[in-house]
Design a protein around this motif. Sequence first.
Motif, mmCIF file in Angstrom:
data_model
loop_
_atom_site.group_PDB
_atom_site.id
_atom_site.type_symbol
_atom_site.label_atom_id
_atom_site.label_comp_id
_atom_site.label_asym_id
_atom_site.label_seq_id
_atom_site.Cartn_x
_atom_site.Cartn_y
_atom_site.Cartn_z
ATOM 1 N N UNK A 83 0.105 -8.358 -0.652
ATOM 2 C CA UNK A 83 -0.542 -9.225 -1.636
ATOM 3 C C UNK A 83 -1.984 -9.502 -1.217
ATOM 4 N N UNK A 84 -2.805 -9.804 -2.223
ATOM 5 C CA UNK A 84 -4.212 -10.109 -1.947
ATOM 6 C C UNK A 84 -4.786 -9.065 -0.983
ATOM 7 N N UNK A 85 -4.684 -7.829 -1.400
ATOM 8 C CA UNK A 85 -5.048 -6.708 -0.531
ATOM 9 C C UNK A 85 -6.516 -6.775 -0.128
ATOM 10 N N UNK A 86 -6.761 -6.451 1.133
ATOM 11 C CA UNK A 86 -8.112 -6.426 1.674
ATOM 12 C C UNK A 86 -8.470 -5.006 2.114
ATOM 13 N N UNK A 87 -9.753 -4.735 2.265
ATOM 14 C CA UNK A 87 -10.137 -3.372 2.672
ATOM 15 C C UNK A 87 -9.465 -2.921 3.965
ATOM 16 N N UNK A 88 -9.231 -3.852 4.866
ATOM 17 C CA UNK A 88 -8.626 -3.480 6.148
ATOM 18 C C UNK A 88 -7.137 -3.148 6.034
ATOM 19 N N UNK A 89 -6.573 -3.301 4.850
ATOM 20 C CA UNK A 89 -5.180 -2.916 4.645
ATOM 21 C C UNK A 89 -5.025 -1.417 4.408
ATOM 22 N N UNK A 90 -6.126 -0.732 4.259
ATOM 23 C CA UNK A 90 -6.065 0.711 4.005
ATOM 24 C C UNK A 90 -5.507 1.457 5.217
ATOM 25 N N UNK A 91 -4.777 2.516 4.923
ATOM 26 C CA UNK A 91 -4.220 3.329 5.992
ATOM 27 C C UNK A 91 -2.925 3.985 5.561
ATOM 28 N N UNK A 92 -2.294 4.608 6.507
ATOM 29 C CA UNK A 92 -0.991 5.206 6.266
ATOM 30 C C UNK A 92 0.071 4.222 6.753
ATOM 31 N N UNK A 93 1.018 3.944 5.907
ATOM 32 C CA UNK A 93 2.075 2.989 6.230
ATOM 33 C C UNK A 93 3.355 3.751 6.575
#
Length: 130
Positions: A83-93
């Motif tokens: 939720x409330x995604x931020x740029x630093x949430x980018x990546x491979x999960x």
Amino acid sequence: VQLVESGGGLVQVGGSLRLSCTAPGFTFRNDHVGWFRQAPGTERQAISCLTGPDQSTYYTDSAAGRVSISLNYAKDTVYLKLNNVKPEDAGIYYCAMYTGDSRGCFGAGWRSPTAYVAAWGQGTQVTVVS
């Protein structure tokens, strides 16, 4: 065990995204499942952990408040909601399962990508756009 993640894609800053983790032919009811994120050039970092038997949940400090992990018993699927995604949430999960001799979510080792993980999925890419 083969883990399969899905649900990644493009998400806007401030938006939400739900990722899924399944294991065909396997149930999560008796196991602990973790989610990790890996950004380019960095080590996999723990986000959250869930205990299958009672669905206790654990989060890293950076994830707490914006991330929720859950298990749908009927679908044998573990979800990670961002939720409330931020740029630093980018990546491979990646979702992960822990070795039988570890304490899974109950020990601090669940945060380590190398200590007690017995199986990884192939990962699902999350790209954050503004």
